[in-house]
Design a protein around this motif. Structure first.
Motif, PDB file in Angstrom:
ATOM      1  N   ALA A 134       0.817  -1.214   0.000  1.00 28.23           N
ATOM      2  CA  ALA A 134       0.000   0.000   0.000  1.00 28.23           C
ATOM      3  C   ALA A 134       0.852   1.265   0.000  1.00 28.23           C
ATOM      4  O   ALA A 134       0.453   2.294  -0.540  1.00 28.23           O
ATOM      5  CB  ALA A 134      -0.921   0.003   1.223  1.00 28.23           C
ATOM      6  N   TYR A 135       2.013   1.195   0.631  1.00 30.06           N
ATOM      7  CA  TYR A 135       2.870   2.382   0.746  1.00 30.06           C
ATOM      8  C   TYR A 135       4.133   2.262  -0.123  1.00 30.06           C
ATOM      9  O   TYR A 135       5.118   2.962   0.113  1.00 30.06           O
ATOM     10  CB  TYR A 135       3.216   2.654   2.215  1.00 30.06           C
ATOM     11  CG  TYR A 135       2.074   3.328   2.950  1.00 30.06           C
ATOM     12  CD1 TYR A 135       1.899   4.708   2.872  1.00 30.06           C
ATOM     13  CD2 TYR A 135       1.146   2.589   3.677  1.00 30.06           C
ATOM     14  CE1 TYR A 135       0.840   5.332   3.512  1.00 30.06           C
ATOM     15  CE2 TYR A 135       0.080   3.195   4.319  1.00 30.06           C
ATOM     16  CZ  TYR A 135      -0.065   4.576   4.234  1.00 30.06           C
ATOM     17  OH  TYR A 135      -1.121   5.192   4.865  1.00 30.06           O
ATOM     18  N   ALA A 136       4.104   1.381  -1.145  1.00 31.46           N
ATOM     19  CA  ALA A 136       5.240   1.275  -2.069  1.00 31.46           C
ATOM     20  C   ALA A 136       5.427   2.612  -2.785  1.00 31.46           C
ATOM     21  O   ALA A 136       4.452   3.325  -3.053  1.00 31.46           O
ATOM     22  CB  ALA A 136       4.969   0.165  -3.085  1.00 31.46           C
ATOM     23  N   PRO A 137       6.691   2.979  -3.114  1.00 30.49           N
ATOM     24  CA  PRO A 137       6.917   4.221  -3.850  1.00 30.49           C
ATOM     25  C   PRO A 137       6.189   4.188  -5.179  1.00 30.49           C
ATOM     26  O   PRO A 137       6.039   3.113  -5.784  1.00 30.49           O
ATOM     27  CB  PRO A 137       8.448   4.229  -4.059  1.00 30.49           C
ATOM     28  CG  PRO A 137       8.997   3.238  -3.096  1.00 30.49           C
ATOM     29  CD  PRO A 137       7.933   2.229  -2.856  1.00 30.49           C
ATOM     30  N   GLU A 138       5.712   5.343  -5.635  1.00 27.78           N
ATOM     31  CA  GLU A 138       5.039   5.413  -6.938  1.00 27.78           C
ATOM     32  C   GLU A 138       6.062   5.028  -8.011  1.00 27.78           C
ATOM     33  O   GLU A 138       7.212   5.456  -7.944  1.00 27.78           O
ATOM     34  CB  GLU A 138       4.546   6.843  -7.211  1.00 27.78           C
ATOM     35  CG  GLU A 138       3.733   7.466  -6.090  1.00 27.78           C
ATOM     36  CD  GLU A 138       2.279   7.003  -6.055  1.00 27.78           C
ATOM     37  OE1 GLU A 138       1.914   6.159  -6.902  1.00 27.78           O
ATOM     38  OE2 GLU A 138       1.539   7.481  -5.186  1.00 27.78           O
TER      39      GLU A 138
END
Lengths: 202, 202
Positions: free
Chosen positions: B197-201
């Protein structure tokens, strides 16, 4: 005389709700509930065999009807899956953070000595709700809207994310209610994170 | 005489810790704590207004030390960020689901009449822990290990995911403890979902 009996049963439940909230489960006696309602102990026991049984009914009645209405309002065929999840999230938090559900949660959590009561309430409440939501998510996994995963775990992650921002502040009595704008923002963020985490594999 | 007062206060806390552990919160009386310590009731009440207030201090003192040790063990420079989060997750759940922290959570949740006590515990416990974890996540966002987001909200999502699988079953007394294998699997799943969910774009 069935109608009269049901009216009497409901009147007992209404009285019991008031007394449990004011006095707490442990310190409430069946005699107090009789007194509040103005009926005899024999009448009370003819409807509910014990204080525990009465308490379970009070808790379930106040929450299950609302939860069923919430689930019935979820539209599986809705075009926008994210919007459907947000609708569910708003309904769930409005239910969980309403004063009467908060009061019931406190009663259950406080009631340390009665594992059997907790288990019955868990099965009739959270576990039942979880099963319904898990079916909804399983369906989305089968349609390819979400990646394949254990639908039960995904359901707990979804509700965990929805509750994450405010649960401690409710449990510790730091806040008593949540304004609608904050609730909506909380739900939007939780659903966004859930959809990123459970997005289909590329 | 400030030093002497603080020494006395600590001696009371040490005695209370022993008595609460041996007897449990419910069955412990202020008189028993006086007897164990060899002081008068008047002295005891001049330091702590109630058994609840004393219990809360005992628990804060023991859990804050454990929480600080947990945070100190987190290695910001660790090569594997996921492994660092899993280490934190295991430590947090072991702390939250330990019998003495469960006991104080119940006490706080049940104790509806004492909003001030709840706020103190919230500030000293969850809010303080959250600030430390949020700094850790903010650092990861600045290094590009996580995408940019509100670090406070991300912290609550992380802890919400970690607690999601078991919290209801603890609160409803369905289970009293969690075996290490289940705890590890729960943490692994929660951290995996958080990192997705919080992976880098891209």
């Amino acid at each position: 005389m069935r109608t009269k009996s049901e009216a009497r049963r409901q009147a007992i439940l209404d009285s019991a709700t008031v007394v449990f909230r004011e006095t707490g489960f442990e310190r409430t006696s069946m005699a107090q509930i009789c007194e509040h309602m103005g009926c005899s102990k024999a009448t009370l026991y003819s409807y509910f065999e014990s204080k525990e049984a009465l308490f379970v009914e009070v808790v379930l009645q106040s929450t299950l009807g609302e939860f069923d209405a919430l689930m019935a309002s979820m539209d599986l065929q809705q075009q926008d899956f994210g919007a459907a999840l947000e609708g569910f999230g708003r309904g769930l938090l409005n239910l969980l953070y309403s004063p009467h559900v908060q009061a019931v949660r406190r009663l259950v959590v406080a009631d340390v000595g009665r594992a059997e009561l907790g288990r019955r309430l868990y099965e009739a409440g959270p576990a039942r709700g979880e099963a319904v939501v898990a079916e909804f998510l399983r369906d989305a996994m089968e349609r390819g809207t979400l990646r394949r995963a254990d639908p039960r775990v995904a359901t707990r992650h979804l509700t965990g994310l929805l509750e994450a921002e405010w649960i401690d502040r409710f449990l510790f009595h730091v806040i008593e209610e949540l304004d609608p704008a904050s609730l909506n923002e909380t739900v939007r963020r939780a659903v966004e994170v859930f959809l990123r985490a459970y997005a289909p594999e590329p």
